[in-house]
Scaffold this active site. Structure first.
Site, PDB file in Angstrom:
ATOM      1  N   ASN A 290     -23.303  -1.188  25.491  1.00  0.00           N
ATOM      2  CA  ASN A 290     -22.071  -1.950  25.700  1.00  0.00           C
ATOM      3  C   ASN A 290     -21.392  -1.506  26.984  1.00  0.00           C
ATOM      4  OD1 ASN A 290     -20.356   0.268  25.220  1.00  0.00           O
ATOM      5  ND2 ASN A 290     -20.015  -0.272  23.087  1.00  0.00           N
ATOM      6  N   THR A 291     -20.654  -2.417  27.579  1.00  0.00           N
ATOM      7  CA  THR A 291     -19.785  -2.085  28.701  1.00  0.00           C
ATOM      8  C   THR A 291     -18.518  -2.907  28.543  1.00  0.00           C
ATOM      9  OG1 THR A 291     -20.828  -3.750  30.137  1.00  0.00           O
ATOM     10  CG2 THR A 291     -21.645  -1.490  30.306  1.00  0.00           C
ATOM     11  N   ARG A 292     -17.405  -2.384  29.037  1.00  0.00           N
ATOM     12  CA  ARG A 292     -16.136  -3.061  28.802  1.00  0.00           C
ATOM     13  C   ARG A 292     -15.100  -2.638  29.844  1.00  0.00           C
ATOM     14  NH1 ARG A 292     -17.233   0.788  25.318  1.00  0.00           N
ATOM     15  NH2 ARG A 292     -15.898   2.638  25.258  1.00  0.00           N
TER      16      ARG A 292
ATOM     17  N   HIS B 231     -28.977   0.271  21.719  1.00  0.00           N
ATOM     18  CA  HIS B 231     -27.567  -0.150  21.757  1.00  0.00           C
ATOM     19  C   HIS B 231     -27.086  -0.078  23.202  1.00  0.00           C
ATOM     20  CE1 HIS B 231     -23.411   1.547  22.154  1.00  0.00           C
ATOM     21  NE2 HIS B 231     -23.117   0.423  21.552  1.00  0.00           N
TER      22      HIS B 231
ATOM     23  N   HIS C 219     -34.244   7.474  30.032  1.00  0.00           N
ATOM     24  CA  HIS C 219     -33.275   8.338  30.688  1.00  0.00           C
ATOM     25  C   HIS C 219     -33.417   8.297  32.206  1.00  0.00           C
ATOM     26  CE1 HIS C 219     -31.086  10.512  27.489  1.00  0.00           C
ATOM     27  NE2 HIS C 219     -32.134  10.194  26.753  1.00  0.00           N
TER      28      HIS C 219
ATOM     29  N   HIS D  43     -22.127  14.677   9.327  1.00  0.00           N
ATOM     30  CA  HIS D  43     -22.512  14.906   7.937  1.00  0.00           C
ATOM     31  C   HIS D  43     -24.028  14.987   7.762  1.00  0.00           C
ATOM     32  CE1 HIS D  43     -22.519  10.416   8.055  1.00  0.00           C
ATOM     33  NE2 HIS D  43     -23.531  10.540   7.218  1.00  0.00           N
TER      34      HIS D  43
ATOM     35  N   HIS E 176     -32.509  -4.464  16.673  1.00  0.00           N
ATOM     36  CA  HIS E 176     -33.362  -3.858  15.650  1.00  0.00           C
ATOM     37  C   HIS E 176     -34.702  -4.598  15.682  1.00  0.00           C
ATOM     38  CE1 HIS E 176     -30.062  -1.538  14.003  1.00  0.00           C
ATOM     39  NE2 HIS E 176     -29.302  -2.630  14.020  1.00  0.00           N
TER      40      HIS E 176
END
Length: 296
Positions: free
Chosen positions: A134-136, A132, A166, A196, A122
């Site tokens: 992540n890799t796992r 953001h 991109h 929502h 941020h």
């Protein structure tokens, strides 16, 4: 299936290496902010805290490092976490795993091992996008998978920034399969959608889960490139926008957008749910939340 001890060690070591590269690059960006907004503040540095996971029977079940920078010149809050955890999945996690991956045997042998890196940034400047990544790698006796991705979350959108982010993702995906980028971009558009609010959380990126082609080496090489794409995709945007002037209206727009980000992570994000349900350090799991946000 075999324990895959060597493969687990290689994956865990890679996530640590990627973490070190990103932390160094972000601290370098802090040092580069010598004029413009926030330049009179001390350059930010990461506070590093070991994290632990305790199983239900009280035994050690792995852990990692939580690296968080707060109140920097460029980053208002950024976390770069790594972890390697293991143990047995609880009943809810077993059911979710069985339903999503088609693994009815999870109840008979619920062991798991997971390692990865998770990053959320941020920014101080409302013109600089939040991001953001992540890799796992995830292992059970019934199979192994890779997952992760990266997505851009600007509160003030710039078409050229989105295009650059991109393009870098597409370039790294194309090294492995020309169909990967369109496939995983579409998945990101679906995954990072807030029902929502009837809108996306940001401008997208790539997202994949349960990735197993049957060739561990090929899949590991691909997930490494997903991680390698992050700095060239994001760092030029942060560098370009970090000294751009902003006003109170820009900051207000940023805080409102952060509220949207918080809603998504608390209500829909799989990683948040998995981390809390499997007993990982809640401070590390909730590291993704912004330092300040508002709702209209």
């Amino acid at each position: 299936m075999a324990e895959m001890t060597e493969e687990k060690a290689r994956a865990s070591a890679w996530f640590r290496e990627l973490r070190d590269q990103i932390v160094a690059a972000f601290e370098g960006l802090e040092d580069a902010q010598t004029d413009g907004p926030m330049s009179d503040q001390p350059a930010g540095r990461f506070d590093v805290t070991p994290t632990t996971r305790i199983s239900e029977d009280g035994s050690d079940a792995g852990g990692g490092l939580m690296s968080v920078m707060r109140g920097g010149r460029v980053f208002e809050k950024v976390g770069v976490n790594i972890s390697t955890v293991y143990g047995e999945l609880g009943a809810r996690a077993q059911a979710a795993m069985a339903a999503r991956k088609g693994l009815p045997g999870m109840a008979e042998d619920p062991r798991f091992w997971a390692s990865g890196i998770s990053l959320v940034a941020h920014m101080q400047n409302p013109h600089a996008p939040a991001v953001h990544m992540n890799t796992r790698m995830f292992w059970t006796p019934h199979g192994w998978w890779f997952g992760g991705g990266s997505d851009l979350n600007p509160c003030i959108e710039y078409a050229e920034d989105t295009a650059h982010f991109h393009a870098v993702q597409e370039e790294h995906c194309a090294r492995h399969d020309p169909n990967f980028y369109p496939r995983f971009k579409e998945w990101a558009d679906e995954y990072f959608y807030i029902p929502h609010r009837k809108r996306a959380r940001g401008v997208g990126g790539i997202f994949l889960d349960d990735h197993n082609s049957g060739d561990w080496e090929a899949d590991f090489a691909f997930i490494q490139d997903v991680g390698r794409a992050f700095l060239p995709a994001f760092l030029p945007l942060a560098d370009k926008r970090r000294a751009q002037p902003w006003d109170a209206a820009d900051k207000d727009a940023q805080l409102i957008h952060r509220g949207l980000y918080a809603e998504y992570n608390l209500v829909y994000d799989r990683g948040t749910k998995f981390g809390l349900e499997t007993g990982h350090d809640p401070n590390a799991v909730l590291m993704s939340l912004p330092p300040l946000a508002k709702w209209v």
